[in-house]
Design a protein around this motif. Structure first.
Motif, short mmCIF file in Angstrom:
data_model
loop_
_atom_site.label_atom_id
_atom_site.label_comp_id
_atom_site.label_asym_id
_atom_site.label_seq_id
_atom_site.Cartn_x
_atom_site.Cartn_y
_atom_site.Cartn_z
N GLY A 1 0.80 -1.22 0.00
CA GLY A 1 0.00 0.00 0.00
C GLY A 1 0.83 1.27 0.00
N ARG B 1 12.77 -4.57 14.26
CA ARG B 1 11.47 -4.98 14.77
C ARG B 1 10.99 -4.11 15.92
NH1 ARG B 1 8.96 -9.54 12.03
NH2 ARG B 1 7.98 -10.12 13.99
N TYR C 1 7.43 -4.30 4.80
CA TYR C 1 6.40 -5.08 5.49
C TYR C 1 6.44 -4.85 6.99
CZ TYR C 1 3.84 -7.59 1.94
OH TYR C 1 2.98 -7.89 0.93
N GLU C 2 7.65 -4.65 7.55
CA GLU C 2 7.76 -4.36 8.97
C GLU C 2 7.10 -3.02 9.30
OE1 GLU C 2 8.75 -6.43 11.23
OE2 GLU C 2 8.33 -4.96 12.81
N LEU D 1 4.76 -1.52 7.61
CA LEU D 1 3.31 -1.70 7.47
C LEU D 1 2.71 -2.29 8.74
CD1 LEU D 1 0.74 -1.70 5.68
CD2 LEU D 1 1.40 -3.99 4.90
N ALA D 2 3.34 -3.36 9.25
CA ALA D 2 2.82 -4.00 10.47
C ALA D 2 2.88 -3.04 11.65
CB ALA D 2 3.62 -5.27 10.78
N GLU E 1 0.19 -0.25 11.38
CA GLU E 1 -1.18 -0.74 11.56
C GLU E 1 -1.37 -1.34 12.94
OE1 GLU E 1 -2.24 -3.16 8.22
OE2 GLU E 1 -2.40 -1.38 6.95
#
Lengths: 266, 266
Positions: B143, B205, B258-259, B261-262, B265
């Motif tokens: 996204g 992370r 992707y990290e 994004l997580a 969100e």
């Protein structure tokens, strides 16, 4: 042994060039790796080329001197040749100053030691040698034991795969098997088979990964066959916020591989 | 308008072939996309080719019929030609049955709307068009708003990049800028610049990502210049369990993307 070759028609030149083709690699059981960095990675991983090919008139380099000495000491062969001939061997206009011939490794699946690592990458019908090499490189980064190639994949010993692996071809185990062979081997011991899937899947950030975890990705165009997805112990889904419903295969393996690493190390 | 071309020396064939080269693409402001899937993605994203090129004697396909009708209705041109000529245009022995000519988009950085998306990907001196296209594809998946190309990158409109994007070239914004232009634009509004780094970095992370988050990766061989890393709001480190100290650029961008994004969100 040390030799100098200055003629294009020399049989060694022909032999070296032939290793760019899969059928010749398989017949000879050898493969080519190019560049000082890659060959140094190999040496530091305990792999020396049987034959080291260097350009005449190259710049001196301490790592190259070390490599040369080690190859000679191990009973290998050092060949010096013209930059033109080296370019013809490597298929590049601007060849790197050094290439090496290595023996292909055993890729029998039964020789894999699954308990050697918490994560293994698995690729099914992966056709792009760049993707294959990138998966080896990612496997090295996440501490995977190796890459298992299912069905008809690109050749891991191709020049492109070796190059994209950035040396990981020398540190990762590589096994090749068809699907029934792989399943039989997998189910003969512990191991969790995981794949990204759009069907009946858990969010990939909340899935119960367990070691040894086998992270599988499918073919670049078709993905995994449904039968293969069905055989997984865990199907996970990754966010797809846009129009597309899939990632590049090497990217999918990496995102999932890093997630498994984080989960296992908790 | 509809035309049939059966001669290799036709000026349209020459024009189409020329679009495989960057200098001709820039002069014409056009680019080529190949394959029914890609062209259908484009159509569904609201982008129609100015010229649609199809093989004579092709198999009928409902999606191709729709595409053809839409192009004609929009005032575009439909060219039918022999498979041989189409192969010459696309540079493939076994060409896909359809190709399209599109107008290149505006890639000025000042036309980006940063608040349109929580994540943006940024690549510096990315040289491989496959990596570039893969980053577009990943951007679509997470996204992202688009891909910002810093300094001398591969051409996003090259056939290879367009192909690797799997249609994301039609959904992602693309901007090109040099480093000072980018920094000036970035600092003219909100935005967190993040890169993977080996120096002075937080575990990836556990980093405080904030939208709009600009995830930057560097050149395939050299990584990011230190000055660029120093300008980041956040430097993060990813596990490197093996011999190598870096990932493939497109892989690094994806794992980090992707990290983010997580994290955003939550």
């Amino acid at each position: 042994m040390r030799r100098e070759i200055t003629g294009f028609s020399n049989p060694t030149v022909k032999y070296l060039r032939s290793l760019r083709e899969k059928k010749h690699r398989k017949r000879e059981g050898k493969f080519l790796a190019e560049g000082l960095r890659l060959l140094t990675d190999a040496r530091e991983s305990g792999r020396l080329p049987e034959m080291l090919v260097m350009a005449l008139g190259r710049d001196a380099h301490p790592l190259l001197n070390t490599l040369e000495a080690d190859v000679l000491e191990a009973g290998g062969e050092v060949v010096e040749t013209t930059p033109d001939i080296l370019g013809k061997i490597t298929g590049k206009d601007n060849p790197q100053a050094v290439a090496g011939v290595f023996a292909e490794f055993d890729t029998g699946i039964t020789s894999l030691q699954r308990d050697r690592a918490p994560i293994w990458l698995v690729a099914q019908a992966l056709r792009d040698p760049g993707n294959l090499g990138t998966m080896l490189r990612t496997g090295d980064a996440i501490g995977a034991g190796g890459l298992i190639l299912i069905d008809d994949c690109a050749d891991p010993f191709s020049v492109e795969a070796v190059r994209a692996s950035m040396g990981a071809i020398f540190t990762q185990s590589v096994a090749q098997a068809n699907w029934p062979e792989f399943l039989e081997w997998l189910r003969g011991g512990s191991g969790q088979l995981v794949a990204a899937s759009l069907r009946d899947a858990l969010p990939y950030r909340q899935a119960p990964y367990a070691a040894p975890c086998f992270v599988m990705v499918g073919n670049e165009s078709r993905g995994l066959p449904q039968e293969y997805e069905d055989a997984c112990d865990l199907r996970v889904t990754m966010p797809m916020r846009g129009r597309a419903d899939s990632l590049n295969a090497a990217v999918a393996g990496a995102v999932l591989g890093y997630e498994v690493l984080a989960a296992l190390e908790g």
